[in-house]
Scaffold this motif. Structure first.
Motif, short mmCIF file in Angstrom:
data_model
loop_
_atom_site.label_atom_id
_atom_site.label_comp_id
_atom_site.label_asym_id
_atom_site.label_seq_id
_atom_site.Cartn_x
_atom_site.Cartn_y
_atom_site.Cartn_z
N THR A 1 -41.77 -77.01 -19.85
CA THR A 1 -43.08 -76.38 -19.95
C THR A 1 -43.56 -75.89 -18.59
OG1 THR A 1 -44.22 -78.49 -19.60
CG2 THR A 1 -43.77 -77.86 -21.88
N PRO A 2 -44.49 -74.93 -18.60
CA PRO A 2 -45.10 -74.53 -17.34
C PRO A 2 -45.76 -75.74 -16.69
CG PRO A 2 -45.76 -73.06 -19.11
CD PRO A 2 -45.03 -74.21 -19.74
N ASN A 3 -45.76 -75.77 -15.38
CA ASN A 3 -46.34 -76.92 -14.69
C ASN A 3 -46.91 -76.50 -13.35
OD1 ASN A 3 -44.25 -77.58 -12.47
ND2 ASN A 3 -43.03 -77.29 -14.33
N ALA A 4 -47.73 -77.39 -12.82
CA ALA A 4 -48.34 -77.16 -11.51
C ALA A 4 -48.27 -78.46 -10.72
CB ALA A 4 -49.79 -76.72 -11.68
N ASN A 5 -48.21 -78.32 -9.42
CA ASN A 5 -48.26 -79.44 -8.50
C ASN A 5 -49.36 -79.18 -7.49
OD1 ASN A 5 -46.11 -81.55 -8.80
ND2 ASN A 5 -44.88 -79.69 -8.96
N ILE A 6 -50.15 -80.20 -7.24
CA ILE A 6 -51.17 -80.14 -6.20
C ILE A 6 -50.82 -81.22 -5.19
CG2 ILE A 6 -53.64 -80.33 -5.68
CD1 ILE A 6 -54.06 -79.80 -8.77
N ARG A 7 -50.82 -80.85 -3.92
CA ARG A 7 -50.52 -81.80 -2.85
C ARG A 7 -51.47 -81.51 -1.69
NH1 ARG A 7 -44.82 -83.72 -2.85
NH2 ARG A 7 -43.74 -82.73 -4.56
N LYS B 1 -59.09 -76.64 -11.47
CA LYS B 1 -60.23 -77.57 -11.49
C LYS B 1 -59.94 -78.77 -10.59
CE LYS B 1 -61.98 -76.46 -16.08
NZ LYS B 1 -62.23 -76.95 -17.44
N MET B 2 -58.74 -79.32 -10.69
CA MET B 2 -58.36 -80.44 -9.85
C MET B 2 -58.28 -80.04 -8.38
SD MET B 2 -55.47 -82.23 -12.16
CE MET B 2 -55.87 -83.11 -13.66
N PHE B 3 -57.71 -78.88 -8.13
CA PHE B 3 -57.58 -78.35 -6.78
C PHE B 3 -58.95 -78.19 -6.12
CE2 PHE B 3 -57.23 -74.84 -3.77
CZ PHE B 3 -56.06 -75.12 -3.07
N ASP C 1 -45.41 -86.61 0.22
CA ASP C 1 -44.66 -87.30 -0.83
C ASP C 1 -45.55 -88.07 -1.80
OD1 ASP C 1 -42.25 -86.40 0.18
OD2 ASP C 1 -41.88 -88.21 1.36
N ASN C 2 -46.64 -88.61 -1.31
CA ASN C 2 -47.46 -89.51 -2.14
C ASN C 2 -48.73 -88.90 -2.70
OD1 ASN C 2 -46.06 -92.22 -2.06
ND2 ASN C 2 -46.07 -91.64 0.09
N ASN C 3 -49.18 -87.80 -2.14
CA ASN C 3 -50.40 -87.16 -2.62
C ASN C 3 -50.06 -85.99 -3.52
OD1 ASN C 3 -51.96 -88.95 -1.18
ND2 ASN C 3 -52.04 -87.64 0.62
N GLU C 4 -49.49 -86.30 -4.65
CA GLU C 4 -49.05 -85.26 -5.59
C GLU C 4 -49.70 -85.48 -6.94
OE1 GLU C 4 -45.03 -83.32 -7.54
OE2 GLU C 4 -44.91 -85.28 -6.59
N ILE C 5 -50.22 -84.40 -7.49
CA ILE C 5 -50.74 -84.40 -8.85
C ILE C 5 -49.90 -83.41 -9.64
CG2 ILE C 5 -52.71 -83.94 -10.33
CD1 ILE C 5 -54.49 -84.42 -7.82
N TYR C 6 -49.31 -83.88 -10.71
CA TYR C 6 -48.46 -83.04 -11.56
C TYR C 6 -49.25 -82.68 -12.82
CZ TYR C 6 -44.46 -81.62 -14.43
OH TYR C 6 -43.59 -80.93 -15.22
#
Length: 155
Positions: free
Chosen positions: A118-124, A86-88, A65-70
């Protein structure tokens, strides 16, 4: 690295090892009142959501829940994917180098939405505790997210 078919299509032709890694975020190791370790992500020095009294598998859910990058930096899915990768890869390196004693699942999901969205990504990411995983690696094609990539770190 495990991907569903949509992610395979999106990243085909991309050499993940050649991605320019830059530290966008920091990862902090914390302990709850039972001295169980958990990890939080922040791009700020003040991490107000970094404390919890949760224990065991609840810590994994807390991390999810808390370690998310949008990421939604463009209307072009390739530009969103480029920044997200790059973030991943940066987080992958941090977790491998600094927390080699802990197993983590690092997840990238990418959605190419229709209409005004818009297109989007989530990193967790989350620590794997007692073999508890939020993402079922055996059935990755069943997830509703359009494109999914999971990398297990320190396995």
């Amino acid at each position: 690295m495990i991907t569903n078919s949509k992610m395979k299509e999106l990243i085909s032709g991309i050499d993940l090892s050649s991605i320019d890694i830059k530290n966008y975020y920091s990862v902090f190791e914390r302990e709850n009142s039972n001295n169980e370790k958990y990890w939080t992500i922040s791009n700020e020095t003040d991490c107000t959501m970094c404390t919890t009294s949760l224990i065991g598998k609840e810590l994994t859910d807390f991390e999810w829940d808390n370690n998310e990058i949008y990421v939604a930096n463009s209307r072009d899915i390739k530009q969103v994917l480029n920044l997200a990768l790059k973030m991943f890869m940066s987080l992958k390196k941090i977790l491998e180098e600094n927390y080699s004693y802990q197993q983590f699942d690092l997840i990238l999901s990418v959605s190419d939405k229709d209409g005004d969205i818009t297109p989007n990504a989530n990193i967790r990411f989350y620590a794997v505790r007692d073999n508890y995983r939020i993402i079922d690696l055996e059935n990755i094609e069943n997830y509703k997210m359009e494109a999914l990539l999971v990398y297990t770190i320190n396995s």
